[in-house]
Design an enzyme around this catalytic site. Structure first.
Site, PDB file in Angstrom:
ATOM      1  N   LYS A  12       0.827  -1.203   0.000  1.00  0.00           N
ATOM      2  CA  LYS A  12       0.000   0.000   0.000  1.00  0.00           C
ATOM      3  C   LYS A  12       0.862   1.254   0.000  1.00  0.00           C
ATOM      4  CE  LYS A  12      -3.258   2.130   3.314  1.00  0.00           C
ATOM      5  NZ  LYS A  12      -2.722   3.463   3.132  1.00  0.00           N
ATOM      6  N   SER A 192       5.351   6.988  -1.600  1.00  0.00           N
ATOM      7  CA  SER A 192       6.693   6.422  -1.830  1.00  0.00           C
ATOM      8  C   SER A 192       7.534   6.301  -0.563  1.00  0.00           C
ATOM      9  CB  SER A 192       7.470   7.242  -2.866  1.00  0.00           C
ATOM     10  OG  SER A 192       6.669   7.467  -3.996  1.00  0.00           O
ATOM     11  N   ARG A 193       6.880   6.101   0.569  1.00  0.00           N
ATOM     12  CA  ARG A 193       7.564   5.926   1.863  1.00  0.00           C
ATOM     13  C   ARG A 193       8.351   7.173   2.304  1.00  0.00           C
ATOM     14  NH1 ARG A 193       4.388   2.454   1.325  1.00  0.00           N
ATOM     15  NH2 ARG A 193       4.642   0.223   1.691  1.00  0.00           N
ATOM     16  N   LEU A 194       8.044   8.330   1.699  1.00  0.00           N
ATOM     17  CA  LEU A 194       8.733   9.569   2.114  1.00  0.00           C
ATOM     18  C   LEU A 194       7.842  10.293   3.121  1.00  0.00           C
ATOM     19  CD1 LEU A 194      10.208  10.704  -1.337  1.00  0.00           C
ATOM     20  CD2 LEU A 194      11.320   9.437   0.507  1.00  0.00           C
TER      21      LEU A 194
END
Ligand SMILES: Cc1cc2nc3c(=O)[nH]c(=O)nc-3n(C[C@H](O)[C@H](O)[C@H](O)COP(=O)(O)O)c2cc1C
Length: 214
Positions: A12, A192-194
């Site tokens: 996700k 994007s996991r940022l």
């Protein structure tokens, strides 16, 4: 490894925090803002948070959900049985952590600090506001003790119902704790996991804040 159970992983991505999260100077203002948004956005249990404690002898960590009931001055208040496992841990080791997760908003809040009992009169006032059945249960349940059979609990409840036909007094072993934080971290999921992480620390009498790598 003999076998491995793969859990469903949707990979996700987080999308709610698609504009830069702005953090103010006071972490309690931020907490109230996020808590209000969790309510407005109909998070299922916005008050539910994980409470972690450490047992002083074995240093064993344990977590359980409690309801945050009040935020007053700079303290987070929850209610429980002082003789429970968490109560026993906190008596000797008052360091504790609270964790909120609001999936609809893709947010978590981590709070760490020192816990102490709130004044008895304040626990009395809150206890009085609770439904009668909850009040009786606070007497009947020796929270965290072994229970031979559920019937024992029910018969204790029935006996207490007769013992207190009108007002139920607060049991001395039941009341509130206030966690005074020294660290609070707000986490907003981003693509994007940022993710955004804003960390507040109480140093030399004031709150400072900085970002952390996701
Ligand atoms: C949604 C939810 C809310 C809960 N709220 C409380 C609470 O406010 N106080 C409490 O003592 N236990 C609450 N519990 C039960 C605790 O998670 C836990 O089972 C209990 O306090 C005993 O923990 P202990 O044996 O580690 O002391 C709640 C559980 C859930 C799932």
């Amino acid at each position: 490894m003999d076998w491995i159970q793969k859990l469903r992983d949707s990979h996700k991505d987080f999308e709610k925090g698609n504009i830069a999260t702005v953090f103010g100077e006071n972490p309690f203002d931020e907490f109230i803002k996020w808590f209000d948004e969790a309510n407005v956005k109909n998070e299922l249990e916005p008050n539910a948070c994980s409470l972690s404690t450490v047992s002083p002898g074995s240093l064993k960590v344990s977590s359980r959900i409690v309801y945050l009931k009040e935020l007053r001055d700079s303290e987070f208040v929850f209610y429980t049985n002082y003789g429970s496992q968490k109560g026993t841990d906190l008596k000797e080791n008052p360091l504790a952590a609270l964790l909120f997760f609001w999936p609809g908003l893709e947010r978590q809040i981590r709070i760490e600090g020192i816990v102490q009992k709130i004044p008895a009169l304040e626990s009395d006032a809150y206890f009085e506001s609770r439904p009668r059945q909850s009040q009786l249960s606070a007497w009947a349940s020796n929270q965290s003790e072994k229970l031979n059979q559920r019937e024992d609990l029910i018969s204790r409840l029935e006996a207490l119902n007769s013992q207190f036909p009108e007002k139920v007094p607060r049991p001395p072993h039941w009341g509130g704790y206030a966690l005074k934080p020294n660290t609070i971290e707000f986490w907003q999921g981003r693509p994007s996991r940022l993710h955004d992480r804003c960390c507040y620390e109480f140093i030399d009498g004031k709150w400072i804040n900085y970002r952390k790598n996701p």
